[in-house]
Design a protein around this motif. Structure first.
Motif, PDB file in Angstrom:
ATOM      1  N   LEU A 269       0.881  -1.168   0.000  1.00  0.00           N
ATOM      2  CA  LEU A 269       0.000   0.000   0.000  1.00  0.00           C
ATOM      3  C   LEU A 269       0.920   1.220   0.000  1.00  0.00           C
ATOM      4  N   TYR A 270       0.792   2.001  -1.031  1.00  0.00           N
ATOM      5  CA  TYR A 270       1.681   3.148  -1.245  1.00  0.00           C
ATOM      6  C   TYR A 270       0.851   4.398  -0.999  1.00  0.00           C
ATOM      7  N   ALA A 271       1.256   5.181  -0.004  1.00  0.00           N
ATOM      8  CA  ALA A 271       0.564   6.443   0.271  1.00  0.00           C
ATOM      9  C   ALA A 271       1.390   7.586  -0.307  1.00  0.00           C
ATOM     10  N   GLY A 272       0.807   8.276  -1.271  1.00  0.00           N
ATOM     11  CA  GLY A 272       1.433   9.490  -1.818  1.00  0.00           C
ATOM     12  C   GLY A 272       0.960  10.648  -0.964  1.00  0.00           C
ATOM     13  N   LEU A 273       1.879  11.272  -0.245  1.00  0.00           N
ATOM     14  CA  LEU A 273       1.491  12.265   0.750  1.00  0.00           C
ATOM     15  C   LEU A 273       1.913  13.672   0.342  1.00  0.00           C
ATOM     16  N   MET A 274       1.182  14.643   0.848  1.00  0.00           N
ATOM     17  CA  MET A 274       1.615  16.029   0.789  1.00  0.00           C
ATOM     18  C   MET A 274       1.756  16.480   2.236  1.00  0.00           C
ATOM     19  N   ILE A 275       2.970  16.871   2.604  1.00  0.00           N
ATOM     20  CA  ILE A 275       3.183  17.361   3.963  1.00  0.00           C
ATOM     21  C   ILE A 275       3.037  18.885   3.897  1.00  0.00           C
ATOM     22  N   THR A 276       1.976  19.382   4.497  1.00  0.00           N
ATOM     23  CA  THR A 276       1.686  20.822   4.358  1.00  0.00           C
ATOM     24  C   THR A 276       2.496  21.627   5.370  1.00  0.00           C
ATOM     25  N   SER A 277       2.364  22.956   5.292  1.00  0.00           N
ATOM     26  CA  SER A 277       3.239  23.829   6.086  1.00  0.00           C
ATOM     27  C   SER A 277       3.073  23.623   7.598  1.00  0.00           C
ATOM     28  N   ASP A 278       1.905  23.145   8.020  1.00  0.00           N
ATOM     29  CA  ASP A 278       1.758  22.913   9.469  1.00  0.00           C
ATOM     30  C   ASP A 278       2.199  21.494   9.856  1.00  0.00           C
ATOM     31  N   GLY A 279       2.781  20.774   8.903  1.00  0.00           N
ATOM     32  CA  GLY A 279       3.327  19.451   9.209  1.00  0.00           C
ATOM     33  C   GLY A 279       2.310  18.321   9.116  1.00  0.00           C
ATOM     34  N   THR A 280       1.095  18.624   8.647  1.00  0.00           N
ATOM     35  CA  THR A 280       0.083  17.560   8.543  1.00  0.00           C
ATOM     36  C   THR A 280       0.321  16.724   7.294  1.00  0.00           C
ATOM     37  N   PRO A 281       0.305  15.385   7.451  1.00  0.00           N
ATOM     38  CA  PRO A 281       0.424  14.533   6.271  1.00  0.00           C
ATOM     39  C   PRO A 281      -0.953  14.285   5.637  1.00  0.00           C
TER      40      PRO A 281
END
Ligand SMILES: Nc1ncnc2c1ncn2[C@@H]1O[C@H](COP(=O)(O)OP(=O)(O)O)[C@@H](O)[C@H]1O
Ligand SMILES: [Mg+2]
Length: 449
Positions: A269-281
């Motif tokens: 299972l591959y999670a493509g993540l965006m880590i936003t400026s507040d550090g939330t994945p």
């Protein structure tokens, strides 16, 4: 044991190579494989199509294959695993129902909502007028995604209303066939992308080392999106606390919710993540298989024999396998592509210098190559990837480019800044990444392999 690998990219070459490092693996077959798997000792290509399930199963049974590993998403989405399981043949990958996590973006979104997984706000449409109306008062840029598998061509980041409308008209007009008859419109998230590939037996889920890919064709993250122009692992972006959040807020809820739906998901299972400026994945997407080129950087760092992990997943005993072991090294993969990629490319050019690159410590994983009269020629958009390991990312980058210097074919292109973000580890706050692709970046693309 004999293992069969389904697919033909750099990912499959890396999987075959890693498997053959284990004393327990005596023979690997690749369907259909490439020029690299054709020349790998104890590996043989088999000329069958990845959707010829009967042919593949028959081959596996006749050869006494102990495990089949599916690298490519298409056969998973078409149900190769269901087909094998019905015949009691061991196979690594999710069933057709589980593969929906990649093959339908709206299905995946729904699952994420049910599981409480952080993801971009979105809406799903099957009708052009309703989609256009929704678009009316949205903030730009906005992300428009074809629901189905589109070989990397299904996502547009629209910067103007005109562009967004044109994209919807094209999709509902059938530009991507069935894949675009349902459309997801979602909020644009700025931040750093991170790939977390995890293996699971449907109960336990274990992340592999975090990797970062370089999606854009050109240096400085400009130009069109591609299948990936290079990668590095481990990613310095991933702190221990971020990893805990990803496991608790994303990976475990995903598996638990799949289970609730009666889906016993065994595979990657591959999670493509965006880590936003507040550090939330945030989850940008899930894939139901190993990523490419990430796999070309992750597997060379893996110290636990790969077949043990894959078998533990298919036999649902991943928990008892214990922690995965890794080499304390950094890994960088630079992809060499063909002139014109990700659009139309010329093929059939002779490739030289691979032996020299290998002598200098490069792991050369082939993607679009084939053997023609015993010579290696180009045969696709992404031609090969060169991975080097070193104690630091900086050294690994130097080694990878040094090894790559030996390789030549007509029209060879590659990025010169792979791994740059690993050199200046920045918090997401200070990184203006994934911002603002220009409209010309979003042209029609051919399959991104
Ligand atoms: N909500 C989003 N915000 C910002 N960028 C996005 C968003 N969704 C997708 N992208 C960008 O588009 C790329 C492709 O989208 P993705 O959902 O991964 O589709 P696919 O890999 O199937 O083409 C991502 O890697 C990311 O760069
Ligand atoms: Mg993607």
């Amino acid at each position: 044991m004999k293992v069969l690998v389904v697919g033909s990219g750099g990912r499959e070459h890396a999987i075959a190579w890693r498997l053959l490092q284990s004393a327990a693996v005596t023979q690997v077959f690749c369907i259909p494989g490439n020029g690299g798997t054709a020349t790998l000792p104890n590996c043989r290509n088999v000329s069958l199509s990845v959707d010829d399930f009967e042919g593949i199963l028959r081959f596996a049974q006749v050869q006494g294959v102990a495990l089949t590993v599916v690298g490519h998403e298409l056969p998973l989405a078409l149900g190769i695993v269901d087909f094998f399981l019905a015949a009691n043949a061991p196979i690594f990958g999710p069933t057709r129902a589980g593969a929906q996590i990649e093959s339908s973006k709206s299905w995946a979104k729904e699952l994420m909502h049910q599981a409480g997984i952080p993801t971009a706000m979105s809406a799903v449409f099957t009708d052009l007028n309703a989609a256009l109306t929704y678009l009316g008062d949205r903030t730009l840029p906005i992300v428009i995604k074809a629901d189905g598998l589109a070989g990397g061509k299904g996502v547009t980041i629209a910067h103007t209303q005109d562009e967004a409308q044109a994209t919807l008209i094209q999709l509902f007009g059938g530009a991507l066939g069935d894949a675009g008859s349902t459309v997801v419109i979602e909020e644009f998230l700025a931040g750093q992308e991170l790939s977390i590939l995890a293996v699971t037996d449907g109960q336990t889920i274990r992340p592999l080392l975090p990797a970062q890919d370089h999606k854009r064709l050109e240096d400085g993250d400009r130009g069109p999106n591609t299948g990936g122009m290079g990668a590095y692992a481990p990613s310095p972006l991933l702190t221990d606390s971020l990893m805990i959040r990803i496991e608790q807020e994303i990976l475990q809820p995903a598996i638990a919710t799949l289970r609730q739906r009666g889906i016993d998901y065994r595979g990657c299972l591959y999670a493509g993540l965006m880590i936003t400026s507040d550090g939330t994945p945030y989850v940008i997407e899930f894939n139901c298989r190993f990523g490419d080129p990430e796999t070309q950087t992750i597997l060379p760092l893996l110290d636990t024999p790969l077949e043990q992990i894959l078998l533990a997943c298919t036999e649902q005993r991943l928990e008892s396998l214990g922690a995965l072991k890794w080499l304390p090294q950094c890994s960088v993969c630079v992809v060499a592509a063909a002139q014109g990629y990700p659009q139309k490319v010329e093929t059939g050019h002779f490739i030289t210098g691979i032996g020299k690159a290998t002598e200098q410590g490069g792991l050369v994983f082939h993607a679009g190559t084939k053997l023609k009269n015993n010579s290696l020629v180009t045969h696709g958009g992404r031609v090969l990837g060169i991975t080097c390991l070193a104690p630091t990312h900086k050294e690994a980058i130097t080694r990878a480019y040094h090894a790559l210097d030996n390789i030549y074919y007509e029209g060879m292109i590659f990025r010169k800044d792979i791994g740059h973000r690993a050199l200046a580890p920045s918090t997401p706050e200070t990184t203006a990444l994934n911002s603002d692709p220009t409209p010309e970046d979003i042209g029609a693309q051919s399959a991104l392999e």
